[in-house]
Design a protein around this motif. Structure first.
Motif, short mmCIF file in Angstrom:
data_model
loop_
_atom_site.label_atom_id
_atom_site.label_comp_id
_atom_site.label_asym_id
_atom_site.label_seq_id
_atom_site.Cartn_x
_atom_site.Cartn_y
_atom_site.Cartn_z
N VAL A 239 39.97 40.22 42.17
CA VAL A 239 38.68 40.46 42.83
C VAL A 239 37.65 39.47 42.32
N ARG A 240 36.91 38.86 43.23
CA ARG A 240 35.87 37.89 42.87
C ARG A 240 34.50 38.54 42.99
N TRP A 241 33.55 38.03 42.22
CA TRP A 241 32.24 38.69 42.13
C TRP A 241 31.49 38.72 43.46
N TRP A 242 31.76 37.75 44.36
CA TRP A 242 31.00 37.69 45.61
C TRP A 242 31.53 38.67 46.67
N LYS B 175 35.14 44.64 47.98
CA LYS B 175 36.29 44.82 47.09
C LYS B 175 35.86 45.28 45.70
N ARG B 176 34.73 44.77 45.23
CA ARG B 176 34.24 45.21 43.92
C ARG B 176 33.97 46.70 43.93
N THR C 132 28.13 46.87 37.98
CA THR C 132 28.93 47.88 38.67
C THR C 132 28.65 49.29 38.15
N THR C 133 28.46 49.43 36.84
CA THR C 133 28.22 50.75 36.26
C THR C 133 26.95 51.37 36.83
N LEU C 134 25.89 50.58 36.93
CA LEU C 134 24.63 51.07 37.51
C LEU C 134 24.82 51.43 38.97
#
Length: 793
Positions: free
Chosen positions: A89-92, A96-97, A369-371
């Motif tokens: 998975v890529r950050w953009w 998917k993220r 991601t946690t937030l």
């Protein structure tokens, strides 16, 4: 292989465990997207390794069924596969993220459930075989202390107060407030509300550990986390309270992270003596105790928390200006500040600057991601019955940040998008969003009056910037062609999907553009066959409707808002002529003369609202009659149009008009005699038109008028003599009409039909002579300064 993983032997479950442990080690080092989630899983596996080894050996020694261990092995193998996919998975790729972050959370939750089942089964079988459980209990105790996992064991450990973080900021004043409010003799429950990540649990913990509180309640302080799906600890505590094991001493019960009032109802029905209940929740629970809303951190406390989270101390390794810019994106949310500080801890100033540049292109939620998952859980928790509330939340992002949005705009949007009949239904949804902590509903004056006369122009909505970022993020998760709403933050800076626009249609029903008044040529090729609501926001002196608007065939609602300092011109209004479905137009801070000097017929238009517009020169010397331009108009709202001195007589040709609302127009001094031509008028609202000195005689011709609202028209001294001829009149609001001298005798003729008259205490004797007392309602002015409220950090 880590030392913890090496504790598991060569059995099948040990192999799966070790492979997963190694993959986690690799991904945590190389991938920052899922790092917090992966570190949590890794830490859990490290702590549980000795326990798993013990259970595996016990099953072999006792020759017990290994069904549960086989299932656990399969689950570990699924974990290996999932983590391997996360590596790709890529950050953009936002979708998917989000997708794989949720899968990691679900997998981790399933792991905990497997371990609870194994623990219960293992303890039972071990006991039946007379094998000592002491070592097992020691291992479980170690796991619980390290990870906070609540496993089903014979010891009763529920209800203990959690530990406070090493540093807490911004809680001194809220703590004083909680103590002052909850420790009152006549208060038994307080609901502490805020959005996820605001620090509710930390404040509740600090309250329990306060010396004054501990002295009052001694050992009778119970702290239980409820969550979306209440666990066994909640039921245990309920049964204990029900059996009165707590005794008659003062008792403090903290119910943390409550999502449903059904849990509160259970404890309230116990009718305990000498007790206090502190509830933390993202939602308000009307009828269940005193509410207290926790605010975001101020700048000073935010900086203290950021420096601590990043282990900066007094170091100057990261410039103060850079930290200040970082905090602007954290919006005073403790969780945002903490995860940001933790993720950048020990990194050079260039890494901080790089992160800031990334946020400027999107938002903090694109990278933390946690937030994101913490905030989004509030939306995910909305069930099928609350689907409309979820959609309404998403629609709030149609307007710029840090703005107070008129509730009337949402009434127009939702009446068409969701077929909500009656303005009060839209307002009900706004109240529900406010109750759930997803928006702030600001009512500037006389909240109770709005309920009485269906007047909501003094209702406004604000949303915390972090929640707005959440809405925008969620809106972007779907592919561009499948989005329900399309949010464009700048008309000049072209989003990627616009640059790569293909021939396929975009099926959004709502389109919102915040721009500088210009639109790239690519917009002309965008196909928007399903758009029903168009929201245009700008902040410039001269603006035009975009050319592509004439191609939005299904458009039903147009909302144009100018956020500049003064009303602006709006050109290209003629583009609307081809839109046969356009029913509602709302214009804010627009010069209406720029529209009326070149009329275009809008045959389907039913409602127009003008808020803070310049209209002193409007409707004069028009190219065609207004009755020909808007032949089907049924409702006109004119609010805060300060240059309106005299209502143009031309407006009285709109004979299908049912609602004419002219409010807060403080220069309006008279109404035209032609107003009697509005034979179908149902509501005439003249609220807060303070210079209005009389009503025209022809008003007696409005025989279908049901509601006459003259609230705060303190210039009016008497009513028309022929008011008694208005046989349809059911309600009159004359509150704050302080200069009224007398009532005409024809009021006698209204006695049977009038259902309600609203007036002040000093004017009540006027009406007592004509009407039954139960029809007269006395109101008192309850003005406030909510309209001056500033946005929070």
């Amino acid at each position: 292989m880590s030392g913890a993983a090496g504790l598991i032997g060569g059995a099948a479950i040990g192999t799966s465990f070790n492979v997963l442990d190694d993959v986690l080690d690799e991904l945590i080092t190389k991938n920052v997207i899922f790092k917090p989630l992966l570190k949590g899983i890794k830490s859990r596996l490290d702590s549980l390794a000795p326990w798993l080894k013990y259970i595996e050996k016990s099953y072999k020694k006792l020759d017990l069924s290994d069904k549960e261990l086989v299932n656990l092995e399969v689950h570990l193998e699924e974990g290996v596969e999932l983590v391997q996919k996360c590596k790709k998975v890529r950050w953009w790729s936002m979708y998917k993220r989000y997708k794989y972050a949720n899968r990691l959370i679900d997998w981790d939750g399933s792991l905990q459930r497997f371990l609870e089942i194994l623990n219960v089964q293992g303890i039972r079988d071990v006991k039946e075989s007379t094998v000592s459980v002491r070592n097992m209990e020691k291992l479980i105790s170690r796991i619980e202390s390290n990870m906070g996992i609540h496993l089903a064991v014979s010891r009763e450990t529920f209800g203990s107060v959690p530990e406070l973080p090493r540093v807490t900021v911004g809680l001194d004043e809220p703590l004083r407030d909680l103590k002052e409010m909850l420790l009152k003799d006549d208060v038994s429950m307080l609901v502490l509300t805020a959005t996820g990540g605001w620090g509710k649990t930390t404040l509740a913990t600090k309250f329990c550990q306060d010396e004054e509180v501990k002295d009052k309640f001694k050992e009778n302080i119970f702290f239980v986390t409820v969550s979306v799906h209440p666990n066994s600890d909640v039921e245990k505590l309920y049964q204990r309270m029900k059996s009165q094991e707590a005794g008659q001493d003062p008792l403090l019960l903290v119910l943390d992270d409550v999502w449903s009032n059904s849990v509160l109802q259970k404890f309230v029905e116990l009718k305990l003596r000498n007790y206090k209940i502190l509830v933390t929740s993202r939602s308000e629970f009307p009828g269940f105790g005193t509410p207290y809303k926790l605010k975001p951190l101020n700048y000073k406390d935010s900086m203290t928390l950021l420096r601590h989270s990043a282990a900066l101390g007094d170091s100057l390794s990261v410039p103060e200006d850079l930290l200040r810019e970082i905090l602007k994106h954290c919006k005073g949310v403790p969780l945002a500040i903490t995860v940001t500080g933790n993720s950048l801890s020990g990194q050079a100033a260039e890494s901080w600057l790089s992160r800031l540049e990334d946020w400027r292109k999107g938002s903090i939620l694109d990278y933390e991601t946690t937030l994101l998952l913490c905030l989004k859980s509030s939306i995910d928790a909305l069930g099928d019955k609350e689907a409309i509330i979820r959609e309404c939340f998403m629609d709030l992002v149609s307007f710029p940040e840090d703005q107070r949005i008129s509730a009337a705009a949402f009434i127009d949007m939702w009446s068409e998008l969701y077929m909500l009949d009656g303005d009060f239904r839209s307002i009900k949804n706004l109240h529900e969003l406010a109750r759930k902590g997803l928006a702030n509903l600001v009512i500037t004056r006389n909240e109770n009056m709005a309920i009485l006369d269906n007047y909501y122009s003094e209702h406004f909505v604000r949303q915390h910037d972090m929640l707005r970022d959440l809405g925008i993020y969620i809106a972007k998760l779907d592919p561009i062609e499948d989005r329900k709403r399309l949010i464009v933050l700048s008309g000049r800076n072209q989003p990627k999907w616009l640059r790569e626009q293909k021939s396929q249609p975009i099926n959004a029903r709502l389109l919102s553009i915040s721009s500088d008044g210009t639109y790239p040529t690519q917009w002309q090729s965008v196909h928007l066959p399903q758009v029903e609501v168009l929201v245009l926001n700008f902040k410039t002196e001269n603006n035009a409707l975009p050319e592509f608007v004439q191609k939005i065939d299904k458009l039903k609602v147009l909302i144009v808002t100018n956020y500049g300092l003064s009303p602006t011109e709006l050109s290209n209004f003629n583009l609307l002529e081809s839109l046969s479905n356009l029913k509602r137009i709302r214009l804010e801070s627009i010069s209406i003369h720029s529209i009326t000097k070149n009329w275009v017929p809008l045959k389907s238009l039913k409602k127009i609202s003008l808020f803070m517009c310049n209209m002193g020169q409007a409707f004069h010397n028009c190219s065609i009659k207004i009755s020909d331009a808007w032949p089907g108009l049924e409702e006109m709202n004119i609010d805060y149009c300060d240059d309106l001195v005299e209502l143009p007589a031309e407006l009285c040709d709109l004979v299908r008009m049912k609602v004419l609302s002219i409010t807060n127009c403080h220069q309006l001094s008279c109404l035209p005699e032609e107003i009697g031509n509005l034979k179908n008028l149902d509501v005439l609202r003249l609220r807060s038109c303070t210079e209005l000195v009389r009503l025209p005689v022809s008003i007696e011709n409005l025989t279908k008028l049901r509601c006459l609202d003259m609230y705060n028209c303190f210039g009016i001294r008497k009513l028309p003599e022929g008011i008694g001829k208005m046989r349809g009149l059911r309600k009159i609001n004359m509150g704050q009409c302080s200069r009224l001298e007398e009532l005409p005798l024809s009021v006698w003729d209204l006695d049977e039909q009038l259902e309600e008259v609203i007036c002040d205490e000093e004017k009540k004797p006027f009406w007592d002579s004509f009407l039954a007392r139960d029809k007269i309602k006395v109101t008192k002015e309850k003005s406030n300064l909510n309209w001056l409220e500033k946005p929070q950090l």
